[in-house]
Design a protein around this motif. Structure first.
Motif, PDB file in Angstrom:
ATOM      1  N   GLN A  84       0.826  -1.198   0.000  1.00 55.87           N
ATOM      2  CA  GLN A  84       0.000   0.000   0.000  1.00 55.87           C
ATOM      3  C   GLN A  84       0.863   1.253   0.000  1.00 55.87           C
ATOM      4  O   GLN A  84       0.530   2.239  -0.663  1.00 55.87           O
ATOM      5  CB  GLN A  84      -0.941   0.003   1.200  1.00 55.87           C
ATOM      6  N   SER A  85       1.966   1.232   0.715  1.00 53.94           N
ATOM      7  CA  SER A  85       2.876   2.379   0.737  1.00 53.94           C
ATOM      8  C   SER A  85       3.491   2.619  -0.644  1.00 53.94           C
ATOM      9  O   SER A  85       3.548   3.754  -1.116  1.00 53.94           O
ATOM     10  CB  SER A  85       3.986   2.178   1.761  1.00 53.94           C
ATOM     11  N   ILE A  86       3.952   1.556  -1.273  1.00 55.45           N
ATOM     12  CA  ILE A  86       4.538   1.672  -2.613  1.00 55.45           C
ATOM     13  C   ILE A  86       3.496   2.177  -3.595  1.00 55.45           C
ATOM     14  O   ILE A  86       3.770   3.067  -4.412  1.00 55.45           O
ATOM     15  CB  ILE A  86       5.132   0.326  -3.066  1.00 55.45           C
ATOM     16  N   GLN A  87       2.290   1.642  -3.506  1.00 55.47           N
ATOM     17  CA  GLN A  87       1.207   2.060  -4.393  1.00 55.47           C
ATOM     18  C   GLN A  87       0.893   3.533  -4.185  1.00 55.47           C
ATOM     19  O   GLN A  87       0.698   4.278  -5.145  1.00 55.47           O
ATOM     20  CB  GLN A  87      -0.028   1.183  -4.134  1.00 55.47           C
ATOM     21  N   GLY A  88       0.891   3.991  -2.960  1.00 56.73           N
ATOM     22  CA  GLY A  88       0.637   5.398  -2.664  1.00 56.73           C
ATOM     23  C   GLY A  88       1.731   6.303  -3.201  1.00 56.73           C
ATOM     24  O   GLY A  88       1.451   7.368  -3.766  1.00 56.73           O
ATOM     25  N   ILE A  89       2.979   5.881  -3.059  1.00 55.56           N
ATOM     26  CA  ILE A  89       4.110   6.663  -3.572  1.00 55.56           C
ATOM     27  C   ILE A  89       4.040   6.771  -5.094  1.00 55.56           C
ATOM     28  O   ILE A  89       4.251   7.846  -5.664  1.00 55.56           O
ATOM     29  CB  ILE A  89       5.448   6.051  -3.112  1.00 55.56           C
ATOM     30  N   LEU A  90       3.727   5.665  -5.755  1.00 56.37           N
ATOM     31  CA  LEU A  90       3.597   5.694  -7.216  1.00 56.37           C
ATOM     32  C   LEU A  90       2.468   6.624  -7.655  1.00 56.37           C
ATOM     33  O   LEU A  90       2.615   7.370  -8.628  1.00 56.37           O
ATOM     34  CB  LEU A  90       3.355   4.281  -7.754  1.00 56.37           C
TER      35      LEU A  90
END
Length: 105
Positions: free
Chosen positions: A6-12
């Protein structure tokens, strides 16, 4: 693992929005603005959808989200003069709809 995804998805997603904003506000040369807002934006959104797919609540929509991600990325690399370049927008809309309909309540 899920929190990391979820963190990676948010950063992207945030990086994609920054690319879109740069294109809107013409912060760089026309070529760079075009690259960021019409190509990199869709690649980042496609990557975000790809990471989000396994996290969907309704597992029936996982492959649809993978398809939306692929359509965004493939559409970003198609020439804008071709009629198929609108595929990236279709992938974007499909991914947004799938994302919004599969949120935890």
């Amino acid at each position: 693992m899920q929190n990391q995804q979820q963190s990676i998805q948010g950063i992207l997603s945030i990086a994609a929005l920054v690319c879109l904003a740069i294109g809107w506000f013409n912060l760089f040369s026309p070529e760079i603005n075009h690259l960021l807002s019409r190509k990199v934006f869709y690649v980042l959104i496609g990557a975000s959808f790809f990471i989000q797919a396994p996290l969907l609540i309704n597992k029936n929509f996982v492959y649809a989200m993978y398809s939306a991600a692929a359509i965004c990325v493939i559409g970003a690399f198609l020439p804008e003069s071709s009629g198929l370049s609108s595929l990236k927008t279709i992938g974007l809309l499909a991914g947004i709809i799938l994302s919004l309909t599969n949120r935890r309540r």
